[in-house]
Structures are given as C-alpha cells and as structure tokens.
Scaffold this motif. Structure first.
Motif, PDB file in Angstrom:
ATOM      1  N   GLU A 206       7.897 -10.544   6.397  1.00 12.26           N
ATOM      2  CA  GLU A 206       7.108 -10.490   5.188  1.00 12.26           C
ATOM      3  C   GLU A 206       7.928  -9.897   4.049  1.00 12.26           C
ATOM      4  OE1 GLU A 206       2.471  -9.957   5.902  1.00 12.26           O
ATOM      5  OE2 GLU A 206       3.653  -8.454   6.927  1.00 12.26           O
ATOM      6  N   VAL A 229       5.432  -2.091  -5.198  1.00  7.72           N
ATOM      7  CA  VAL A 229       4.145  -2.775  -5.327  1.00  7.72           C
ATOM      8  C   VAL A 229       3.371  -2.575  -4.027  1.00  7.72           C
ATOM      9  CG1 VAL A 229       3.247  -5.128  -5.169  1.00  7.72           C
ATOM     10  CG2 VAL A 229       4.741  -4.494  -7.053  1.00  7.72           C
ATOM     11  N   CYS A 230       2.054  -2.354  -4.134  1.00  7.75           N
ATOM     12  CA  CYS A 230       1.273  -2.148  -2.914  1.00  7.75           C
ATOM     13  C   CYS A 230       1.223  -3.441  -2.117  1.00  7.75           C
ATOM     14  CB  CYS A 230      -0.131  -1.677  -3.251  1.00  7.75           C
ATOM     15  SG  CYS A 230      -1.129  -2.933  -4.053  1.00  7.75           S
ATOM     16  N   GLY A 231       1.198  -3.293  -0.814  1.00 11.82           N
ATOM     17  CA  GLY A 231       1.048  -4.445   0.063  1.00 11.82           C
ATOM     18  C   GLY A 231       2.355  -5.166   0.336  1.00 11.82           C
ATOM     19  N   LYS A 232       2.229  -6.297   1.046  1.00 14.16           N
ATOM     20  CA  LYS A 232       3.387  -7.089   1.451  1.00 14.16           C
ATOM     21  C   LYS A 232       3.022  -8.549   1.324  1.00 14.16           C
ATOM     22  CE  LYS A 232       5.481  -4.193   5.067  1.00 14.16           C
ATOM     23  NZ  LYS A 232       4.659  -2.986   5.054  1.00 14.16           N
ATOM     24  N   GLY A 307       2.772   7.214 -11.349  1.00 16.85           N
ATOM     25  CA  GLY A 307       2.367   7.456  -9.956  1.00 16.85           C
ATOM     26  C   GLY A 307       3.456   7.270  -8.924  1.00 16.85           C
ATOM     27  N   HIS A 308       4.710   7.344  -9.343  1.00 20.03           N
ATOM     28  CA  HIS A 308       5.820   7.107  -8.415  1.00 20.03           C
ATOM     29  C   HIS A 308       6.387   8.427  -7.893  1.00 20.03           C
ATOM     30  CE1 HIS A 308       8.610   4.223  -6.682  1.00 20.03           C
ATOM     31  NE2 HIS A 308       9.545   5.142  -6.829  1.00 20.03           N
ATOM     32  N   PRO A 309       6.908   8.438  -6.646  1.00 21.20           N
ATOM     33  CA  PRO A 309       7.559   9.652  -6.157  1.00 21.20           C
ATOM     34  C   PRO A 309       8.651  10.093  -7.142  1.00 21.20           C
ATOM     35  CG  PRO A 309       7.355   8.066  -4.388  1.00 21.20           C
ATOM     36  CD  PRO A 309       6.904   7.372  -5.644  1.00 21.20           C
ATOM     37  N   LEU A 330      -0.815   5.671 -11.137  1.00 19.92           N
ATOM     38  CA  LEU A 330      -0.352   4.353 -10.717  1.00 19.92           C
ATOM     39  C   LEU A 330      -0.717   3.312 -11.771  1.00 19.92           C
ATOM     40  CD1 LEU A 330      -3.291   3.369  -9.848  1.00 19.92           C
ATOM     41  CD2 LEU A 330      -2.648   4.105  -7.587  1.00 19.92           C
ATOM     42  N   GLU A 361       8.550   8.118   3.963  1.00 18.20           N
ATOM     43  CA  GLU A 361       7.481   7.828   4.917  1.00 18.20           C
ATOM     44  C   GLU A 361       8.035   7.331   6.252  1.00 18.20           C
ATOM     45  OE1 GLU A 361       3.957   8.174   4.393  1.00 18.20           O
ATOM     46  OE2 GLU A 361       4.825   9.415   2.825  1.00 18.20           O
ATOM     47  N   HIS A 363       9.418   7.135   9.954  1.00 17.73           N
ATOM     48  CA  HIS A 363       9.199   7.977  11.138  1.00 17.73           C
ATOM     49  C   HIS A 363      10.537   8.590  11.515  1.00 17.73           C
ATOM     50  CE1 HIS A 363       5.166   6.377  12.043  1.00 17.73           C
ATOM     51  NE2 HIS A 363       5.625   5.296  11.475  1.00 17.73           N
ATOM     52  N   ARG A 370       6.845  12.316   9.858  1.00 18.80           N
ATOM     53  CA  ARG A 370       7.501  11.515   8.836  1.00 18.80           C
ATOM     54  C   ARG A 370       8.650  12.314   8.267  1.00 18.80           C
ATOM     55  NH1 ARG A 370       4.717   6.403   8.305  1.00 18.80           N
ATOM     56  NH2 ARG A 370       2.815   6.749   9.465  1.00 18.80           N
ATOM     57  N   ASP A 373       9.197  14.614   1.867  1.00 21.65           N
ATOM     58  CA  ASP A 373       9.844  14.967   0.593  1.00 21.65           C
ATOM     59  C   ASP A 373      10.764  16.179   0.738  1.00 21.65           C
ATOM     60  OD1 ASP A 373       8.291  12.991  -0.522  1.00 21.65           O
ATOM     61  OD2 ASP A 373       6.682  14.382  -1.078  1.00 21.65           O
ATOM     62  N   ASP A 407       9.276   1.681   8.468  1.00 22.90           N
ATOM     63  CA  ASP A 407       8.372   0.540   8.587  1.00 22.90           C
ATOM     64  C   ASP A 407       7.959  -0.043   7.238  1.00 22.90           C
ATOM     65  OD1 ASP A 407       5.813   2.736   9.938  1.00 22.90           O
ATOM     66  OD2 ASP A 407       6.663   2.618   7.940  1.00 22.90           O
TER      67      ASP A 407
ATOM     68  N   HIS B  26      -1.739  -2.230   5.381  1.00 20.75           N
ATOM     69  CA  HIS B  26      -1.638  -3.642   5.012  1.00 20.75           C
ATOM     70  C   HIS B  26      -2.415  -4.543   5.986  1.00 20.75           C
ATOM     71  CE1 HIS B  26       0.128  -7.376   3.801  1.00 20.75           C
ATOM     72  NE2 HIS B  26       0.844  -7.491   4.881  1.00 20.75           N
ATOM     73  N   SER B  59      -0.071   2.256   0.808  1.00 19.71           N
ATOM     74  CA  SER B  59      -0.462   1.806  -0.527  1.00 19.71           C
ATOM     75  C   SER B  59      -1.598   0.784  -0.467  1.00 19.71           C
ATOM     76  CB  SER B  59       0.753   1.233  -1.252  1.00 19.71           C
ATOM     77  OG  SER B  59       1.276   0.126  -0.554  1.00 19.71           O
ATOM     78  N   SER B  60      -1.606  -0.048   0.585  1.00 19.19           N
ATOM     79  CA  SER B  60      -2.702  -1.007   0.726  1.00 19.19           C
ATOM     80  C   SER B  60      -4.012  -0.268   0.991  1.00 19.19           C
ATOM     81  CB  SER B  60      -2.439  -1.975   1.877  1.00 19.19           C
ATOM     82  OG  SER B  60      -1.266  -2.691   1.652  1.00 19.19           O
ATOM     83  N   THR B  63      -5.524   0.811  -2.162  1.00 17.84           N
ATOM     84  CA  THR B  63      -6.249  -0.251  -2.876  1.00 17.84           C
ATOM     85  C   THR B  63      -7.688  -0.363  -2.362  1.00 17.84           C
ATOM     86  OG1 THR B  63      -5.608  -2.043  -1.382  1.00 17.84           O
ATOM     87  CG2 THR B  63      -4.151  -1.612  -3.242  1.00 17.84           C
ATOM     88  N   ARG B  87      -1.933  14.394   4.506  1.00 15.79           N
ATOM     89  CA  ARG B  87      -0.983  13.343   4.145  1.00 15.79           C
ATOM     90  C   ARG B  87      -1.579  12.381   3.125  1.00 15.79           C
ATOM     91  NH1 ARG B  87       2.633  10.184   5.773  1.00 15.79           N
ATOM     92  NH2 ARG B  87       1.159   8.561   6.311  1.00 15.79           N
ATOM     93  N   THR B  94       0.396  11.879  -5.446  1.00 12.99           N
ATOM     94  CA  THR B  94       1.601  11.194  -5.948  1.00 12.99           C
ATOM     95  C   THR B  94       1.233  10.058  -6.901  1.00 12.99           C
ATOM     96  OG1 THR B  94       2.757  11.671  -3.895  1.00 12.99           O
ATOM     97  CG2 THR B  94       3.707   9.950  -5.276  1.00 12.99           C
ATOM     98  N   VAL B  95       0.218   9.282  -6.533  1.00  9.04           N
ATOM     99  CA  VAL B  95      -0.139   8.143  -7.384  1.00  9.04           C
ATOM    100  C   VAL B  95      -1.079   8.548  -8.519  1.00  9.04           C
ATOM    101  CG1 VAL B  95       0.274   6.426  -5.579  1.00  9.04           C
ATOM    102  CG2 VAL B  95      -2.014   7.383  -5.853  1.00  9.04           C
ATOM    103  N   GLY B  96      -1.323   9.857  -8.633  1.00  9.80           N
ATOM    104  CA  GLY B  96      -2.070  10.367  -9.779  1.00  9.80           C
ATOM    105  C   GLY B  96      -3.563  10.078  -9.742  1.00  9.80           C
TER     106      GLY B  96
END
Lengths: 426, 128
Positions: A206, A229-232, A307-309, A330, A361, A363, A370, A373, A407, B26, B59-60, B63, B87, B94-96
């Motif tokens: 993906e 971007v969120c998701g894949k 909203g980014h690290p 974000l 994130e 492992h 995890r 940071d 992952d 996801h 992140s999913s 959403t 967590r 982080t994403v505010g």
C-alpha cells in the motif's frame, strides 16, 4: 369391519408389488445384458494386463479407442512402457516399476500415454500385481483413467496462480511508482546548505502518505515541507498529491509559513469533510540567507507546524532540542485550524531534522514498546553536532535496526549549514 | 499482526456511548465509521466515545474521532472522549486536538457531568 378392510388392502397390495418388481428386473437385465465381457471391453476406463516383462497381454476396447490402436497391434507385440511418452517412460522405470515390485501395486499415478497419431493422453494409472500360488508375480492388472479434464483443471489452476503472481508484482511496481511520483525527483540546490532526505517504505502493498520537498521561491529564499497524510492506499496518495501541489502554489502566492498552511487547510477542508474526514500534519519552513553579527553565513528559518511532530534542532555545540510549536493543529479538518510558528537561526554546524512519526511510533526491541520522542531526542543528542548526510544515514541505520518494527512509512529531511573553512581552522 | 477492534454501543441517560476495545487503525477505522451514522443522537445529547480499552490509535483512528465529532456537531449534540490512554492522549496533543475534544476520566463521569437540555429553555433565542 376394520379387520376386513385391512385384509382387503393386503390382498390387493401384494400381487401388485410383485408384478412391479418383476417388471423392473426385466428392464435392468435388458439394459445390462449381464455380460462381464461387455463390461470389461466398454468400461468407462481403460483396462490393461501386462506380463511381468511388460508385454501387453490384454487390453480393453475403451483404451484401444483412446489410443487409436488395433488390438493385434499391441497384444503380445508392445510393452506398456512403449505406450508412454519419453517423460512418462522415465517416470515409469524410475518410480512405478520399483513401487510395483516393492508394494505389489500403485494407486493413481499420473502418466502420459502416446496415441497412435502421436497425440498425448494424460492418464491416472492404478495397478495391482497378480501373483501365482507360489507367490511369484504372474501379471500386472491396470486401470487407466482419462485425466484430460483433470490436467486441464490443473493447468488452469497453475495459470491462475501465475496470473495472480503477475498481478501482485504489477501492483507492487505500481505502488512503488506512485510513491516515487509523490516525492521530488531531486531537492533544490541551496547555496550554503547541505540537504539530505530519506523515505522508508514500510509495506509495498500500500502507498503510504508521507511527503517532503525543498524548492526555490522568489528573491533568494527557499521553501521546504515535510508531512504525513492520514491513512494509506490510493485515497491517501490522492490527498498527498493535492497537499504537495497546494503547498507549492500557496508558497508562491504568500510565502509566510503560517499563511501557506492556512491556505492548505482551507483547500483540504473544502475537499474532505463530513463522514470520511481526512487530514495531514505538516511542517512548512521558509529559508532566507542571513549572516549573523560576526558575519557568519547561515539562514533564518521560519517554521510553521500544523499538528506535526516537532522538528529536531541539532546544534553545532552538540546540544539537541525539539523546536516546540505547541497548539498547531492538524490540517484539513477544522475550518479555522490554529497554526503556530517558530523562528531559528541555522548557523554553521547546525542541523535541522524533520521527521514523520513512523520513526517514533516504530516498535523497538522491547516487546510492546514504541521508540518514542524521548529516545529520538537522546539519539539526536548523541549525534550532534552532525551533517545532513550523516544525520539521515544514522536515522536510516536506526530504522534498519527496527526491521519489521517500522509499521508505517517514515520520511526524514535534514538541512545543515556546513562549517566554514574558517571555523574548521579554529 | 492482527488488527482486532471490538465496538460496543449502548444508550446512556445522556445519549449514545460507544466503547472501543483493541486497535483503531487503518484496517479497523472503516468498521467504526460505518457504525456512526446509525447512532440515534438528538439535539442537546452527548455522544461518549469510551477509549478505556483502546490499545492503539493511529492517524486513521484520529479521523474516526473527528468523524464522531462531525456527526455530533451536525446533530446539535456534543462529543466527549473518556478514559483516554496516555499514548492516544499524546497523539491528540501532537495534532493539536486537545482543545477540540473534551475528556473525562470515565464514561460515568462524562454522563454525570452532562446537563440535560431543559424543555423550558428554548433552543431558539429568547424574545421570540
């Protein structure tokens, strides 16, 4: 009354049933002809008896018809092995004959026969050895089943499997290609700045949604960004593409980093809202050359975060810190997302590292934990002072140590002002 | 790796409560998103999303929380997150979104904190 009724039924029913059975038997007999010989000759499978030396002693009409031979062409003249294709003959000599000797029979062995016209007939052969009263083998009886349909089925299965393998390979290539189109083929060359980037693909099944770029803006300034971007998958790729082009265009329109992200937010918020919201997190930066009081070259870097690290700042003096941009929200979800900015001076020996959270994130070696940071900050502290290339190489090695523990896709972008020759001489 | 998510929903005094247990990512996000439109949410009610047994939220997953918020806003209702694991709470920061989502330590606390819209208080501005 009742007894009479019962008797009457029995009397009427008995003879009628017997007549019915007699009639059925007559029909069966007529159909079957009761001939073992006919059953042998015209059975729905081939029958074959061979002597111990392999010569054909008896063969039924069904098999003769399949092969297109006359009985007298085979019986007493040819061996079973001579009816096989070259490959089948080898199989027969190496596997079938020894099994017959050792076990006294074989069951459902796939062989290929050669017909009189040269065509090939895939068959399944089952054989038993008939022994005499002294226990010595006398002859071998075989049934031969037509396996053309089965062979066709197997061929079809194999073809389907090859097709599926090809499709998977094609999808993988397509994903890799798509991924590449989402990343810049080359980063702009900024005089006085060393730049390095790396994209780690977690899965080729993906497309991931990390992105970065560095490009020239008007009047000796440059813009850069890195986001996630969120998701894949295809949906994420489409959003990545939209985000990249919007960022480039917005930066031309108004290069102020907070304005760039606000414009991106407006565009994405129009595009994706409601039931299936999508967003991205991104850091956008503006680079402007700036000499300090001591006339030391460097850059003023203005960073805006949605909203980014936070970015890592690895200084020439060996310190490492996150550059906090608290409250940055974000991008793409909230109509009035809050963007926060911070400004630093990137001087000789300083390195700025942007990353996506696939790294933190991941492992790590300890099960269930995890990387985090704090561990990354410590890692950066050990690394500083560093260069863009060394920092990216170190992150790459770090990701390698996580192996399958990563992952999610991970992108890193490092900017470094090389130490001047004057400084190195100090 | 398994992607297991169990979703339980019930109707509490303040409105629907959905409890997510397992991994919200996801792979499992569509499962929750599909369930959201079916929630009966009346104006003034409070949608509780209980994260007490959530082990992963990427992140999913975020959403999905946003989709829940959009649903609540569209229904003139509110949304609260309860028992947010550390967590998940860090990702939300982080994403505010920490200002966007109200949180409570437990679903019970969230229900206790809810003020029912009184019938006498008009939804329309006074003076009409």
């Amino acid at each position: 009354m009742m007894g009479k009724t019962d008797g009457g039924e029995n009397n009427e029913g008995g003879p009628a049933s017997e007549d019915h059975l007699d009639g059925q038997q007559a029909v069966f007999s007529a159909l079957l002809e009761d001939s073992a010989e006919d059953l042998y000759e015209h059975a729905p499978c081939g029958y074959l008896s061979t002597l111990v030396d392999g010569r054909i002693a008896k063969i039924n009409t069904t098999l003769l018809d399949w092969l297109g031979y006359g009985r007298d062409e085979l019986v007493g003249r040819r061996t079973f092995s001579e009816l096989l294709t070259v490959g089948g003959r080898l199989d027969h000599e190496n596997h079938v004959a020894p099994l017959l000797r050792m076990q006294g029979g074989i069951n459902g062995i796939a062989l290929e026969l050669k017909a009189a016209d040269g065509s090939r007939l895939p068959v399944l052969v089952t054989s038993t050895v008939r022994t005499g009263s002294d226990g010595q083998p006398l002859l071998i009886r075989s049934t031969v089943l037509d396996a053309r349909d089965r062979r066709a089925y197997e061929t079809e299965l194999l073809r389907a499997r090859e097709e599926s393998d090809r499709e998977r390979e094609r999808l993988k290539r397509l994903n890799e290609t798509l991924q590449k189109t989402l990343l810049p083929p080359a980063l702009a060359n900024v005089p006085g700045l060393d730049v390095a980037a790396y994209y780690h693909i977690a899965s080729s099944d993906e497309v991931g949604g990390d992105f970065y770029d560095l490009f020239p803006l008007a009047a000796g300034t440059w813009g850069f960004f890195l986001g996630d971007v969120c998701g894949k998958g295809a949906g994420a790729a489409a959003l990545t593409s939209l985000a990249r082009y919007t960022l480039r265009a917005a930066a031309v329109y108004d290069p102020d980093p907070a304005a760039v992200l606000t414009n991106l937010n407006t565009v994405l918020n129009h595009e994706y809202n409601g039931h299936d919201p999508r967003f991205c997190t991104v850091i956008f930066g503006l680079l402007a050359p700036e000499a300090d009081e001591a006339d030391e070259a460097g850059f003023r870097v203005t960073l805006a975060s949605g909203g980014h690290p936070p970015a890592l700042f690895m200084r020439a003096d060996g310190r490492a810190d996150y550059l906090p941009t608290p409250g940055g929200q974000l991008i793409g979800i909230l109509p009035d997302a809050h963007i926060t900015t911070t400004t630093i001076r990137l001087g000789p020996g300083d390195t700025l590292l942007l990353h996506t959270d696939g790294l933190t994130e991941a492992h790590s070696a300890q099960a269930g934990s995890r990387y985090g940071d704090e561990a990354l900050l410590e890692f950066a502290g050990d690394l500083a002072p560093t260069t863009a290339r060394d920092a990216v190489a170190a992150i790459r090695d770090l990701l390698d140590t996580f192996g399958a523990g990563v992952d999610d896709d991970t992108a890193v972008l490092a900017l470094n002002v090389p130490r001047s020759t004057r400084e190195e001489q100090k | 790796m398994t992607h297991e998510l169990t979703v339980r929903s019930r109707t509490g005094p303040a409105g629907p409560v959905i409890a997510l247990a397992g991994e919200l990512d996801h792979h499992t996000a569509p499962q929750v998103r599909a369930l959201l439109p079916g929630l009966a949410l009346r104006p003034g009610q409070q949608l509780v999303v209980d994260l007490a047994r959530l082990t992963l939220c990427d992140s999913s997953g975020i959403t999905v929380l946003i989709a829940a918020r959009n649903l609540a806003l569209a229904a003139d209702a509110t949304v609260v997150l309860t028992a947010v694991p550390d967590r998940v709470s860090r990702i939300i920061r982080t994403v505010g979104l920490e200002q966007v989502f109200h949180t409570h330590p437990t679903a019970q606390a969230a229900e206790a904190a809810w003020t029912p819209p009184s019938d006498s208080a008009p939804l329309l501005p006074p003076g009409r």
